[in-house]
Write an enzyme that holds these catalytic residues in place. Structure first.
Site, PDB file in Angstrom:
ATOM      1  N   SER A   1     -32.995  42.244  45.633  1.00 18.62           N
ATOM      2  CA  SER A   1     -33.615  42.541  44.336  1.00 18.62           C
ATOM      3  C   SER A   1     -34.969  43.242  44.437  1.00 18.62           C
ATOM      4  CB  SER A   1     -33.713  41.254  43.530  1.00 18.62           C
ATOM      5  OG  SER A   1     -32.430  40.712  43.413  1.00 18.62           O
TER       6      SER A   1
ATOM      7  N   ARG B   1     -39.819  50.833  47.448  1.00 15.03           N
ATOM      8  CA  ARG B   1     -41.063  50.094  47.686  1.00 15.03           C
ATOM      9  C   ARG B   1     -40.763  48.609  47.555  1.00 15.03           C
ATOM     10  NH1 ARG B   1     -41.182  50.776  41.911  1.00 15.03           N
ATOM     11  NH2 ARG B   1     -41.030  52.993  41.817  1.00 15.03           N
TER      12      ARG B   1
ATOM     13  N   ASP C   1     -30.318  42.210  41.377  1.00 12.08           N
ATOM     14  CA  ASP C   1     -30.020  41.008  40.572  1.00 12.08           C
ATOM     15  C   ASP C   1     -29.690  41.346  39.114  1.00 12.08           C
ATOM     16  OD1 ASP C   1     -32.665  41.706  40.099  1.00 12.08           O
ATOM     17  OD2 ASP C   1     -33.506  39.712  40.391  1.00 12.08           O
TER      18      ASP C   1
HETATM   19  C1  GLC Z   1     -38.680  43.315  40.714  1.00 12.63           C
HETATM   20  C2  GLC Z   1     -37.735  44.136  41.573  1.00 12.63           C
HETATM   21  C3  GLC Z   1     -36.411  44.348  40.886  1.00 12.63           C
HETATM   22  C4  GLC Z   1     -35.844  43.013  40.431  1.00 12.63           C
HETATM   23  C5  GLC Z   1     -36.858  42.249  39.599  1.00 12.63           C
HETATM   24  C6  GLC Z   1     -36.357  40.876  39.181  1.00 12.63           C
HETATM   25  O1  GLC Z   1     -38.996  44.043  39.584  1.00 12.63           O
HETATM   26  O2  GLC Z   1     -38.313  45.386  41.878  1.00 12.63           O
HETATM   27  O3  GLC Z   1     -35.502  44.984  41.746  1.00 12.63           O
HETATM   28  O4  GLC Z   1     -34.687  43.240  39.682  1.00 12.63           O
HETATM   29  O5  GLC Z   1     -38.051  42.095  40.327  1.00 12.63           O
HETATM   30  O6  GLC Z   1     -36.044  40.089  40.277  1.00 12.63           O
END
Ligand code: GLC
Length: 498
Positions: A178, A193, A231
């Site tokens: 995620s 990133r 996610d």
């Molecule tokens: C951050 C991550 C993203 C993820 C979110 C919730 O924003 O960059 O990929 O979906 O957290 O976990």
């Protein structure tokens, strides 16, 4: 005059920790405390800083909608609008055993999901805690740890007995990673990133799926990485699996992000991939990055600027830093520290415990807001137990009101993001369900109501057509369903190149 003790009790925190609480009237005690009037004056100031008017929200939605379009049109935009290669909705008839590995913000989770069809499933799972060191150490080591946990899980759960793997059987794995990854195909993902405080070295700019496969090879497991997912995408698919009115998924947890289903014809940047324009594909927005670097659209206070400047990624994830659970406690702490510096709060008391960055957990905001007692016993408990600080009722009421301002702003900004997708996709008239997950959504009292209120402030009465609901487990079940959908797609020979 010494404070008069009026009774004692204990409260159990969400963390399972029990704290003892002593009620007393402190208005007359000898510590110098701010007066009720002073606290009320300060509150007015913070009210104007943290309150979002409906008009301001509509302006944010407009800018947000344009940003989403831009991300779909051109590659490498700040809000990257990542094509996920998850084509359309699940049928509900996906079946079989799938592994899911979930690297989120706090834990690593391994799941075995048995999809039974008709929207039903069974799940067995184990959680492993990630240490701060692991989040900052070398990336390959982090993936080695993931593979090791997966190995232990398979040995424990599938080594013998009913769940034993058959000779030659190879399990498809959905890896929920995620963080923003740009994908050329579903089992590939170049980390754009790190977010949420992660900073493992030698990972940004590299294909994390390939890195993970390398770690997996060490164990010679009969597992095939079928899909790398976010996610939010998992949440979108899992929520639709059980509630077909779901069109959008959002996560409000350590991070904040959304995914939704888009028409391929409306994603000009992937025109060259030879995918049927009439097809549908889930888009991982990575909207936490909205307004990063330029800071043109969001109402940032000086506390938000400090959170940003002192983070490991200054300038980045501007939207997320105003909303997600990782930051809300810190925003409140910074306000308190300012009032300490101004000599308003805790005069004559030692405040060193409160002066440590990130020490004020966002869970404390939830607890303060849900304190049911007139004396605000929970707030007393938090300040005495964790920070060794005495408070008066007027101060406690101020802290709670401040938590409310910060929590409410987060929910209303979240509503702006949802509204932008709703506007872009034209879902307002017919309405839609939004699958939502994450600690803020699930545990912060009133968060969902405030999002709904925000949607009505933006859209008027029609805002009622957009309803959030607690999502199915996207990172586990969703990941498995996507692995199943991908396997079915590939078996059918469809878009083998992605
Ligand atoms: C951050 C991550 C993203 C993820 C979110 C919730 O924003 O960059 O990929 O979906 O957290 O976990």
């Amino acid at each position: 005059m010494p404070a008069s003790r009026r009774g004692s009790g204990s409260v159990t925190l969400l963390t399972g920790q029990t704290i003892a609480i002593h009620t007393r009237t402190q208005d007359e005690e000898d510590l110098p405390h701010a007066t009720k009037k002073t606290m009320a004056d300060h509150l007015r100031k913070y009210e104007s800083l943290f309150t979002l008017t409906p008009q301001r929200m509509r302006m944010i939605v407009e800018a947000f909608t344009e940003t989403l379009e831009l991300g779909l049109n051109k590659p490498n935009q700040i809000v990257p609008m990542i094509p996920t290669f998850v084509f359309g909705w699940p049928t509900g008839e996906e079946k079989g055993d799938f592994l899911a590995l979930d690297l989120g913000g706090t834990n690593l989770r391994v799941c075995l999901v048995t999809l039974q069809g008709e929207g039903k499933f069974e799940i067995t799972q184990t959680k492993y805690r990630l240490t701060e060191d692991q989040k900052q150490d070398d990336g390959q080591k982090l993936f080695d740890f993931c593979a090791e946990c997966l190995n232990t899980f398979v040995e424990t759960n599938m080594g013998e007995g009913e769940g034993q793997l058959k000779p030659g059987q190879c399990l498809p794995l959905g890896f929920t990673f995620s963080y923003p990854c740009s994908q050329e195909r579903i089992d590939h993902g170049e980390l754009i990133r790190w977010t949420k405080g992660f900073g493992a070295g030698n990972t940004e700019g590299r294909d994390v799926a390939a890195m993970f496969k390398k770690s997996l090879e060490k164990f010679q497991l009969p597992i095939q990485l079928t899909a790398l997912i976010n996610d939010t995408t998992g949440t979108l698919i899992a929520s639709h699996y059980v509630n077909p009115r779901t069109k959008i998924a959002v996560i409000f947890g350590t991070g904040c992000n959304a995914a939704y289903m888009e028409h391929v014809k409306d994603v000009p940047k992937i025109e060259n991939l030879g995918i049927d324009p009439a097809a549908e594909m889930a888009i991982n927005c990575e909207w936490g990055a909205f307004d990063s670097f330029e800071h043109e659209h969001l109402p940032r206070t000086k506390y938000d600027t400090i959170v940003d400047d002192t983070s490991n990624k200054p300038g980045e994830q501007a939207f997320e830093k105003l909303i997600s659970g990782r930051y809300l406690g810190e925003i409140l702490r910074l306000v308190l520290c300012e009032l300490i510096d101004e000599g308003v709060l805790f005069l004559g008391q030692n405040t060193y415990k409160l002066e440590r960055p990130y020490i004020f957990d966002t869970a404390f905001l939830s607890l303060m807001e849900s304190d049911p007692t007139d004396e605000l016993l929970m707030v007393i408990g938090i300040f005495t137990h964790f920070f060794a600080l005495e408070t008066t009722l007027a101060e406690r009421q101020f802290f709670r009101a401040l938590a409310k301002l910060i929590g409410r702003r987060a929910a209303r900004l979240s509503a702006c993001g949802i509204a932008a997708i709703v506007s872009k996709m034209g879902y307002l008239e017919e309405g839609c369900s939004v699958g939502a997950d994450g600690s803020l959504y699930n545990k912060y009292p009133g968060f969902a109501d405030r999002v709904h209120e925000g949607l009505q402030d933006i859209f008027g009465d029609k805002g009622r057509n957009i309803i959030t609901h607690h999502a199915e487990d996207g990172s586990g079940v969703g990941s498995a369903i996507i692995a199943a959908m991908t396997k079915n797609r590939k078996d059918a020979g469809l878009y083998l190149h992605v």
